[in-house]
Motif scaffolding. Structure first.
Motif, PDB file in Angstrom:
ATOM      1  N   ASP A 469      -6.322   2.067   1.764  1.00  0.00           N
ATOM      2  CA  ASP A 469      -7.637   1.512   2.091  1.00  0.00           C
ATOM      3  C   ASP A 469      -7.652   0.963   3.504  1.00  0.00           C
ATOM      4  O   ASP A 469      -8.617   1.145   4.252  1.00  0.00           O
ATOM      5  N   ASP A 857     -15.903  -9.754  -1.497  1.00  0.00           N
ATOM      6  CA  ASP A 857     -16.953  -8.954  -2.124  1.00  0.00           C
ATOM      7  C   ASP A 857     -17.705  -9.737  -3.190  1.00  0.00           C
ATOM      8  O   ASP A 857     -18.461  -9.150  -3.969  1.00  0.00           O
ATOM      9  N   ARG A 868     -18.190  -2.142   1.485  1.00  0.00           N
ATOM     10  CA  ARG A 868     -17.156  -2.741   0.635  1.00  0.00           C
ATOM     11  C   ARG A 868     -15.962  -1.797   0.599  1.00  0.00           C
ATOM     12  O   ARG A 868     -16.104  -0.609   0.286  1.00  0.00           O
ATOM     13  N   PRO A 870     -12.567  -1.417  -1.261  1.00  0.00           N
ATOM     14  CA  PRO A 870     -11.721  -1.933  -2.344  1.00  0.00           C
ATOM     15  C   PRO A 870     -10.253  -2.015  -1.926  1.00  0.00           C
ATOM     16  O   PRO A 870      -9.727  -1.126  -1.261  1.00  0.00           O
ATOM     17  N   ASP A 871      -9.632  -3.108  -2.274  1.00  0.00           N
ATOM     18  CA  ASP A 871      -8.171  -3.270  -2.147  1.00  0.00           C
ATOM     19  C   ASP A 871      -7.664  -3.299  -0.711  1.00  0.00           C
ATOM     20  O   ASP A 871      -6.457  -3.170  -0.487  1.00  0.00           O
ATOM     21  N   ALA A 877     -10.788  -6.878  -2.444  1.00  0.00           N
ATOM     22  CA  ALA A 877     -11.577  -6.004  -1.588  1.00  0.00           C
ATOM     23  C   ALA A 877     -11.938  -6.714  -0.285  1.00  0.00           C
ATOM     24  O   ALA A 877     -11.809  -7.935  -0.156  1.00  0.00           O
TER      25      ALA A 877
END
Length: 1017
Positions: A469, A857, A868, A870-871, A877
């Motif tokens: 990410d 988030d 956004r 995630p992770d 996030a």
């Protein structure tokens, strides 16, 4: 040994692996696959009824195309057991062949185009573009053929390898012993199949930091280098495997290994082998004009000068100079040296990208200073050499690595046709991106990125530590800013960085939308393992990257703290994770234990043929890292216990030793038995012994433990302690949230405050023995609604008791409840502070334990466009403004709003946790703003607030990159208890918000920050 080595670390947890639905072709979904294993109408029989279609290529084609046909033949045999015949020029009579060739070069392909049998519109003239198509009646007497046509040499090569991947051969089949998927028959569906044209023109990687792993393994596997007197080089047998793998990954560009190695000298066939495979060669940021620095070091002896610059010891080099790597003092020799590099490129005719500029010998700044006039002279001299050799049209790059970026920042610009390569800070954070307001450059822009690094704050070379990410976000920013001419990643030994390297190259070919990242991870897993396990393996690999990116394994024994202002203090004998606050060390270790157990469950059910590959791509890294976390927890708990005189101290020393033995056993298996001993010596990278200055010298804080340039077996540092306890029983009491013990401590024993809204529902106290004789203990509570899990019992060494509150019966307001602990003739009173608010909030994040912790988030309102991710955060996030190319703006519009509830008034500190980004734009620093309720936003310049300098790579920068976070604070005054709205405002679009923590007076030190607070909706 294979199973026991893989399972040496952890007990299993109860769970099952849920089979997934198999896909028609390895690594592809049903919608993507053009290869199936059963006949379909119009499908071409690649292998059917025990017979394979012959492969035909023209001898007029590029050598790389002729060569790849042999790989395709072998791949078909790997999958089906049937070996296709190969033919040069001639189509076997009565056959339905596979015709492989390059448009405009192969008579086979050009004949089909002339006769109207093959439409190459949209393919011809493109860069590295391929077409796979079933063609009817392509030649007299031939009913149909599968045509693999390329727009150029690599287009054809990529087309052939794409068929290999579709039939079930992983790009990592040799490098990681991934078995080919087995099928009796293979059919190619009708239609035009193309992978498109790559977005990034030059895509590749840098083999670097290659000692000790490649250094020990490659000579055993491939033989020594061929340069007289320098046997440690890598030869063409080694590079053949590298070239094949990179082409299977659709890479086209390589920076070869440099640590004591010289590509051109180590094997005279190395450049010719690159040409044979169709690979474009380059040289690193410190190796201009197609000459590795080792070529100079092997044949030059630098002169020694006194303080006045007078030579006191003569030097020499092959060009009649002083041997100094100094453009001011030895320019004629250096220019002659560079001219030879370009002449070699011209005479041997290999395809390459020429690096311009100059850095100091040893990957450092120039010894002559960083004046712009000097660099202009260097660039001008190099360009003149290219012109003199008739090579001005060769692609050229100037890489702004480390101190070189200063020239750019001071206004120096390379000629417009030169590709300017921006770099990350060695830790995955870009330092500069093109200014969107400037016109495009003819040479475009490139990117140099790291998945492996040697330097401060510490080497990270052992295992993949990449969070996809986070990488996606930076690659996405690069794409958005038009960085599309050249991408190269430092992958260290190449092995152990398979997943991030493939992700990097796939993104270079075609940007991957964030929403497609889970599907990409699953395709990667399906390409290397049976499809029914792909979903589970993808989840394991994803979670592995998230956990690993919290902190590099090499840094688990270094705590970095900030003093007044931006001062930074290092302690290489402390864990960064808190042993006492928020149960942090226990929690992160448990995360790894769960992941490793999950990985082991997959390992147990995989077919035997996949276990070597699984060990290399998944099992070893997850199990060994989980073991390392358990080792560090035991080690630092042992040191804490020793200071408290606990009887359990030596047990933790024994546990540390056991985990160290497990680590060594895993390495030994890797080095001796894995894949029949194929990877002998490869798993030899130190990871545990960093920081021992007394043993390893002044570079020990960041450099791997070495002695005489040979990596030692890892040794645990700091060393565990063993103590002798007295025979008589002696009670001690420890509590949650403190490293003190009672009755020795001079302050009262007070547990962290209890609240119905706390994210950690229990606190604990420990009753421990400081002697060798067991004793009975008892704990009594002054209130029936505060209880302990084991109010009485016997202590041999120690007992942990959970303290809980019955909130149905607890009175409103704050109550202090004594817990009286007695045993071995001692009495200790522990106070439980119970905060049961009189009013209950109806929404938002609620204060407890003196803080409010908010995930990025968790906004109650999002104003403007935000992405956004995630992770991306260390424990959740992240949120980034969109688009990432937007100009800086005043904090008046886009923002994240968070509803918080507090039960205090007065001053509070708002900590904002950001991804440790650098300021990539020509502004005064990376900036965001914060406000509470209706107050004016407070702007925070992260660059100046933290003092981090990514060029000087100072201690503040080392703190941010090592901690993988930027923490900055603002002060606010709350005029009332209850509900408030906290706002984080967009100023710069490259800010990535991970977390917000409001300290109302009780925030305790920790690495990740406190767990997320309870949110009332």
């Amino acid at each position: 040994m294979r199973r026991s080595a893989a399972l040496i670390v952890l007990p299993l947890l109860a769970a099952a692996v849920t089979p997934a639905v198999a896909t028609p072709a390895a690594g592809a979904t049903a919608a993507e696959s053009y290869v199936v294993t059963a006949p379909r109408p119009g499908a071409f029989p690649l292998v059917a009824k025990g017979k394979a279609a012959p492969l035909v290529v023209s001898d007029a084609d590029h050598p790389g195309v002729v060569r790849v046909v042999g790989d395709l033949r072998d791949d078909v045999e790997r999958v089906t057991g049937v070996r296709p015949a190969t033919s040069v020029n001639d189509v076997p009579a009565g056959s339905e062949p596979v015709l492989v060739g390059t448009i405009g070069v192969s008579p086979l392909i050009d004949g089909l185009v002339r006769r109207g049998k093959l439409d190459v519109a949209g393919i011809a003239g493109k860069w590295e573009t391929s077409l796979q198509q079933v063609v009817r009646d392509p030649l007299p007497g031939v009913r149909r053929a599968l045509v693999i046509a390329g727009s150029d040499q690599r287009g054809t090569i990529y087309g052939a390898y794409d068929v290999s991947r579709r039939i079930g051969v992983s790009p990592w089949y040799w490098w990681d012993d991934v078995p080919a998927k087995q099928a009796d028959e293979l059919y190619v569906l009708p239609g035009r199949h193309t992978q498109g044209t790559p977005v990034v023109k030059y895509r590749g990687f840098f083999i670097n930091d290659e000692n000790p792993a490649l250094d020990r393994w490659a000579p055993t596997q491939f033989g020594q280098g061929l340069a007289p007197g320098f046997p440690g080089g890598f030869n063409s047998r080694f590079y053949s495997r590298v070239f094949e793998t990179m082409l299977r990954l659709k890479a086209n560009y390589l920076w070869p290994a440099v640590w004591g190695r010289a590509f051109a000298e180590d094997d005279p066939a190395n450049h010719a082998t690159a040409s044979l495979y169709g690979v474009i060669m380059g040289t690193s940021h410190e190796a201009p004009m197609m000459r590795g620095i080792e070529e100079w070091n092997r044949h030059a002896v630098p002169a020694v000068r006194d303080a006045n610059g007078t030579i006191v010891t003569p030097g020499h080099d092959p060009y009649g100079g002083t041997g100094e790597w100094s453009f001011r003092r030895n320019a004629d020799a250096i220019k002659a040296y560079w001219a030879d590099g370009i002449e070699r490129m011209k005479s041997e005719g290999f395809e390459g990208v020429v690096t311009l500029g100059m850095r100091g010998n040893g990957d450092v700044g120039l010894p002559d200073g960083d004046g712009i006039d000097l660099m202009q002279e260097i660039l001008g001299s190099e360009r003149q050499i290219l012109a003199d050799k008739g090579m001005s049209d060769v692609p050229q790059v100037w890489t702004l690595y480390k101190e070189v970026q200063r020239y750019w920042d001071k206004g120096l610009r390379a000629p417009d046709d030169v590709t300017v390569v921006f770099t990350d800070d060695n830790w995955g954070n870009m330092r500069k991106l093109p200014d969107p307001s400037l016109p495009p450059r003819a040479g475009g822009y490139g990117m140099y990125y790291h998945f492996d690094y040697v330097g401060g704050g510490r080497n990270y070379k052992w295992a993949d530590t990449i969070n996809l990410d986070n990488t996606w976000e930076q690659l996405d920013a690069a794409h958005a800013h038009g960085v599309d001419r050249l991408w190269v990643a430092n992958v260290g030994d190449m092995k152990n960085e398979e997943l991030p390297l493939q992700f990097f190259l796939d993104n270079a070919w075609k940007p991957i939308p964030r929403k497609d990242l889970p599907a990409w991870e699953k395709r990667y897993a399906a390409e290397n393992f049976p499809a029914r396990y792909a979903d589970e393996i993808a989840h394991i690999l994803h979670e592995y990257g998230v956990l690993q990116a919290r902190r590099k394994p090499e840094l688990l024994n270094r705590r970095i703290t900030s003093g007044p202002g931006t001062a930074v203090t290092y302690d290489d004998q402390m864990t960064p994770y808190s042993l006492e606050n928020y149960r942090e060390m226990d929690r992160v270790t448990a995360d790894w234990q769960r992941l490793a157990a999950r990985s082991q469950r997959v390992d147990r059910v995989l077919p035997e043929s996949y276990r070597d590959a699984y060990f290399q791509l998944v099992g070893y890294a997850t199990g060994a890292t989980a073991n390392l976390y358990e080792l560090r927890r035991a080690e630092f708990t042992n040191i804490l216990y020793a200071g408290q005189g606990r009887a359990a101290t030596n047990d933790l020393a024994d546990l540390t030793d056991a985990r160290f033995a497990d680590d060594q056993a895993l390495s030994t298996y890797y080095n001796t038995e894995l894949a029949g001993g194929k990877w002998k010596g490869f798993q030899s990278q130190p990871k545990i012994g960093y920081g021992d200055v007394a043993r390893y010298g002044p570079n020990a804080p960041w450099q791997q433990p070495e002695l005489n340039n040979q990596a030692l077996p890892d040794e645990v540092f700091p060393a565990v302690q063993r103590i002798q306890v007295p025979a008589a029983a002696d009670m001690g009491v420890a509590i949650d949230g403190s490293d003190q013990w009672w009755p020795a401590a001079t302050t009262p024993a007070v547990l962290p405050t209890f609240s119905p809204y706390q994210s950690q529902p229990r606190q604990y106290l420990e009753v421990f023995n400081r002697g060798a004789t067991a004793f009975d203990y008892r704990v009594s509570s002054a209130r029936p609604w505060v209880s302990v899990s084991k109010p009485r019992g016997t202590v041999d060494k120690q007992v942990r008791l959970e303290v809980t509150v019955d909130w149905w019966h607890a009175p409103r307001g704050t109550t202090r409840v004594p817990l009286t602990v007695t045993g071995a003739g001692r009495t200790v009173v522990v106070e439980a502070v119970v905060d049961n608010p009189a009013t209950r909030p109806t929404r938002g994040y609620v204060e407890a334990n003196g803080y409010v912790s908010i995930p990025a988030d968790g906004a109650s309102r999002v104003v403007g466009d935000w992405v956004r991710i995630p992770d991306i955060g260390r424990d959740g996030a992240g949120m980034r403004p969109d688009p990432v190319t937007a100009p800086r703006r005043e904090p008046t519009g886009p923002r994240l709003e968070y509803t918080v509830n507090v039960n205090t008034t007065g001053p509070v500190t708002v900590w904002v946790y950001l991804s440790p980004r650098n300021n990539v734009h020509p502004t005064d620093g990376l900036t965001y703003a914060v406000s509470v309720d209706g107050e004016s936003p407070q702007r925070v310049n992260v660059t100046t607030a933290t003092g981090a300098d990514d060029t000087a790579m100072n201690r503040q920068w080392e703190r941010n990159t090592s901690d993988n976070v930027n923490r900055t604070a603002t002060m606010h005054v709350l005029d009332r208890p209850g509900e408030h709205v906290l706002k984080v405002w967009q100023v710069d679009p490259t800010v990535v918000v991970q977390k917000i923590v409001v300290d109302t007076g009780g925030l305790a030190p920790s690495y990740l920050g406190p767990p997320a607070s309870t949110r009332v909706r």
